[in-house]
Structures are given as structure tokens and as C-alpha cells.
Design a protein around this motif. Structure first.
Motif, short mmCIF file in Angstrom:
data_model
loop_
_atom_site.label_atom_id
_atom_site.label_comp_id
_atom_site.label_asym_id
_atom_site.label_seq_id
_atom_site.Cartn_x
_atom_site.Cartn_y
_atom_site.Cartn_z
N ALA A 133 -15.50 -2.11 9.78
CA ALA A 133 -16.71 -2.53 10.75
C ALA A 133 -15.91 -3.38 11.96
N VAL A 134 -14.52 -3.95 11.60
CA VAL A 134 -13.90 -4.44 12.77
C VAL A 134 -13.54 -3.42 13.81
N TRP A 207 -13.96 10.32 13.52
CA TRP A 207 -14.99 9.70 14.10
C TRP A 207 -14.76 8.64 14.97
N THR A 208 -13.43 7.85 14.94
CA THR A 208 -13.08 6.70 15.90
C THR A 208 -13.07 7.29 17.24
N ILE A 209 -12.39 8.50 17.48
CA ILE A 209 -12.15 8.75 18.58
C ILE A 209 -13.43 9.41 19.57
N LEU A 210 -14.38 9.99 18.64
CA LEU A 210 -15.37 10.30 19.24
C LEU A 210 -16.46 9.33 19.41
N ASP A 211 -16.30 8.22 18.66
CA ASP A 211 -17.25 6.85 18.87
C ASP A 211 -16.89 5.90 19.82
N GLY A 264 4.55 5.15 3.68
CA GLY A 264 4.72 5.47 4.98
C GLY A 264 3.29 5.88 5.68
N LEU A 265 2.59 6.54 4.72
CA LEU A 265 1.07 6.99 5.43
C LEU A 265 0.52 5.95 5.76
N PHE A 266 0.65 4.78 5.08
CA PHE A 266 -0.21 3.55 5.26
C PHE A 266 0.41 2.86 6.77
N LEU A 267 1.80 2.84 6.58
CA LEU A 267 2.21 2.26 7.85
C LEU A 267 2.00 2.99 9.23
N LEU A 268 2.18 4.38 9.06
CA LEU A 268 1.63 5.32 10.17
C LEU A 268 0.13 4.87 10.59
N GLY A 269 -0.67 4.87 9.60
CA GLY A 269 -2.23 4.76 9.83
C GLY A 269 -2.57 3.19 10.50
N PHE A 270 -1.69 2.21 9.92
CA PHE A 270 -1.71 1.04 10.36
C PHE A 270 -1.31 0.98 11.78
N ALA A 271 -0.18 1.70 12.43
CA ALA A 271 0.25 1.74 13.52
C ALA A 271 -0.78 2.43 14.54
N LEU A 273 -3.98 2.41 13.98
CA LEU A 273 -5.02 1.38 14.46
C LEU A 273 -4.56 0.31 15.56
N VAL A 274 -3.20 -0.13 15.47
CA VAL A 274 -2.64 -1.00 16.31
C VAL A 274 -2.93 -0.55 17.92
N VAL A 275 -2.24 0.84 17.64
CA VAL A 275 -2.01 1.64 19.15
C VAL A 275 -3.65 1.65 19.79
N GLY A 276 -4.57 1.95 19.16
CA GLY A 276 -5.84 2.12 19.61
C GLY A 276 -6.61 0.84 19.92
#
Length: 334
Positions: A133-134, A207-211, A264-271, A273-276
Motif C-alpha cells: 500500500a505504501v 505491476w509497479t512499473i506499469l502502474d 541478497g535477494l531481499f537486499l536487492l529488492g529493497f534497493a 524499492l529505494v531507487v524507485g
């Protein structure tokens, strides 16, 4: 000194540490229904009985940073997500009580198993729901007109994605801490969950990129994707390594690799999100500088950070060092 940016980095570190450390012990509860006898369930609980309460320190620490350094964001988030936050806290309470009473129970053990498993699952789902939601963006004062505005298909998808990610962390942790039949079983579960997590990460990302037009521009305008391509490429490499380790002959030197690859997958996913989302702390509402407390308050908080952050890191590292190695099933309780 840019205090707002400093505390943003500290908050990000606390969130990642909580996600990583409490993620695998919440994942143990999510996996609980797939282990159907008391001996196996005892083994699962012993594997985290020495660290679970220390892991939740990072949730408290992150909440304190958000409250003290970014009070406007704290007010917006807690007022909007009051219901899922309360559900998460009650789930964590029932889960914590189950730790204390399960080993002492006999006829009521099945109810404590249910409390532990459902508490872990609900807490993980609520965390993913809030995250989704955030990221999707909640309009200002939305909770005044619709208290369930955060309950969207994207947020629900993210809730299940976080559950899958925590379960993957749990299988990789158990693969490192177990022997024999349980290790073989979690290796099979780990491969299935790895596929599920990759699919979930892909679905959430697309979904995030399209929305979200702003996030799409952040990733694809100009040469941005070229500079950011190491994030998805590194995720693919880590997934490949984890898959091969889960499928290996359980050589000791490889037993910890799936856990670090999952982390590492969690860290990259978190990164990603921060980038976006950067520099927004609450997307579409306030940046981290707009949400920050006055500099006088932030400078005072530095003393607490200097004292408590190294202390928390030190006892976390010490605790994991002391209890390193395999879980021994001859131990009673914890």
C-alpha cells in the motif's frame, strides 16, 4: 550534516535487519503446517528459540527512529494503517506467548502450534500488505474517508510475496541448521519457494512499473536502466547459486550459501524499492526532508544512535556466534 538523509539511511538499515532476521523466524511459522509431527516441530522451534526475541529488537528500533526522526511520516503511516498494524502486533504477541508455553504443554500443544503458525503468517502478510500500500501510494487523509483504502489487489499480492520471501529465508536457514531428513525436505521446499519468490518479485516489479509513472521513469528514462541493470542481473545470479546449492549433495561448505543468497535477494529488492521511491518517505505525500523533525531534535538523537546501534549490532552478532552450528534435538525446550 544532512540529518534527514542520515536518519533515512539508519531507518533503512533497521528495516532491512528486521526483514532479514525476523523474516526467517516468521518464515518458520509459515512452514509449520508442512511439518506434521511433534519432533519435527520441536526441531523448528529450537532452531530459532535463542534468537527470535532479539530479532524483534530491530522492529522496535526502526519504529523509534521513524517516530523520533520523521514524526509526520509516523503519524501518516500509523493513522492510515492502524488496522493492519494492530493485527500484526496481536499476531506477534500470540506468537511470542506460543514460544513460552508450547514446550510446557501437553494436551494444549496443538493450540500453541496454531497460535505460533497463524501469528507468524498473519504478521508476515500484514507487513507485506503495508509495504504494498505504501509503494502504491495512499492519498493524504485517505483514512478519514475510507479506512480500508489500503486493501487493494496490489497490496494483497505484495502480502503474499512477503510471505513467500520469509518462507524462503526459513528454508535456507533450516538447510543450514539441520541434518538428515529435515535438511532434505527443506531443500526441496527451498527450490519450490525460490521459483515462487522469483515469480512474485517479477509480478510486483512489472505491476509497479506499469502502474506508477514516476517509478517507470526512474527506471527507464534515458540510460537509467543501463545503470540499474546490475540489480536484476545480480538477483538472477543469486537465484541460480541458491538453486544449485539446494540441489547439491549437501556438502558442508555450501550449507550457508542459500541463506546468504536469499538475504541478497531481499537486499536487492529493497534497493530496487529505494531507487524507485527516493526521496519520498510516504510516496506522493512527503519527502524525507519534509517529514523530518527539527535539526535540534535530530542532533540530540545522534547520541542515542551512537550508543544503542553498536550495542544492538554487538549483542546480535555475539548471540548468533554463540549459538552457531546445528540444532541438536536432544535439548529440551530452550
Amino acid at each position: 550534516m544532512d540529518y534527514a538523509l542520515f536518519y533515512f539511511l539508519i531507518l533503512g538499515f533497521a528495516i532491512f535487519m528486521y526483514t532479514l532476521l525476523d523474516g526467517f523466524d516468521l518464515g518458520i511459522g509459515i512452514l509449520f503446517p508442512w511439518f506434521d509431527n511433534n519432533e519435527e516441530r520441536d526441531h523448528l522451534m529450537r532452531s530459532i528459540s535463542h534468537v527470535w526475541d532479539g530479532n524483534e529488537t530491530w522492529l522496535v528500533f526502526g519504529g523509534v527512529i521513524l517516530f523520533a526522526a520523521f514524526p509526520s511520516a509516523y503519524a501518516a503511516i500509523t493513522s492510515t494503517f492502524y488496522l493492519p498494524i494492530m493485527l500484526m502486533l496481536f499476531a506477534l504477541i500470540f506468537r511470542g506467548v506460543a514460544f513460552e508455553y508450547r514446550f510446557k504443554s501437553d494436551t494444549s500443544k496443538k493450540w500453541w502450534d496454531l497460535a505460533f503458525s497463524s501469528g507468524s503468517t498473519i504478521a508476515a502478510f500484514c507487513q507485506g500488505l503495508i509495504l504494498g500500500a505504501v509503494v502504491e501510494g495512499i492519498p493524504a487523509n485517505a483514512s478519514e474517508t475510507n479506512s480500508l483504502i489500503w486493501l487493494t489487489p496490489f497490496a494483497i499480492l505484495t502480502g503474499f510475496a512477503v510471505m513467500a520471501g520469509y518462507a524462503l529465508l526459513a528454508t535456507s536457514y533450516l538447510y543450514m541448521k539441520s541434518r538428515g531428513e529435515i535438511q532434505l525436505r527443506v531443500a526441496k521446499q527451498g527450490r519450490l519457494l525460490l521459483i515462487l519468490v522469483i515469480l512474485a518479485m517479477g509480478a510486483v516489479s512489472i505491476w509497479t512499473i506499469l502502474d506508477q509513472a514516476e517509478i517507470r521513469a526512474r527506471w527507464f528514462d534515458g540510460l537509467n536502466f543501463l545503470w540499474l541493470s546490475p540489480l536484476p542481473l545480480a538477483s538472477a545470479v543469486l537465484s541460480y547459486i541458491a538453486w544449485n546449492c539446494f540441489a547439491s549433495d549437501h556438502k558442508a561448505k555450501h550449507e550457508s550459501w542459500p541463506f546468504w543468497c536469499s538475504a541478497g535477494l531481499f537486499l536487492l529488492g529493497f534497493a530496487g524499492l529505494v531507487v524507485g521511491l527516493f526521496p519520498y518517505l510516504v510516496p506522493r505525500q512527503m519527502t524525507l526532508w519534509e517529514a523530518a523533525a527539527p535539526d535540534s531534535s535530530l542532533s540530540f538523537l545522534v547520541y542515542g544512535i551512537v550508543i544503542f546501534l553498536p550495542l544492538i549490532c554487538a549483542y546480535t552478532l555475539w548471540g548468533y556466534r554463540v549459538f552457531s552450528g546445528k540444532v541438536e534435538d536432544y535439548e529440551e525446550g530452550y
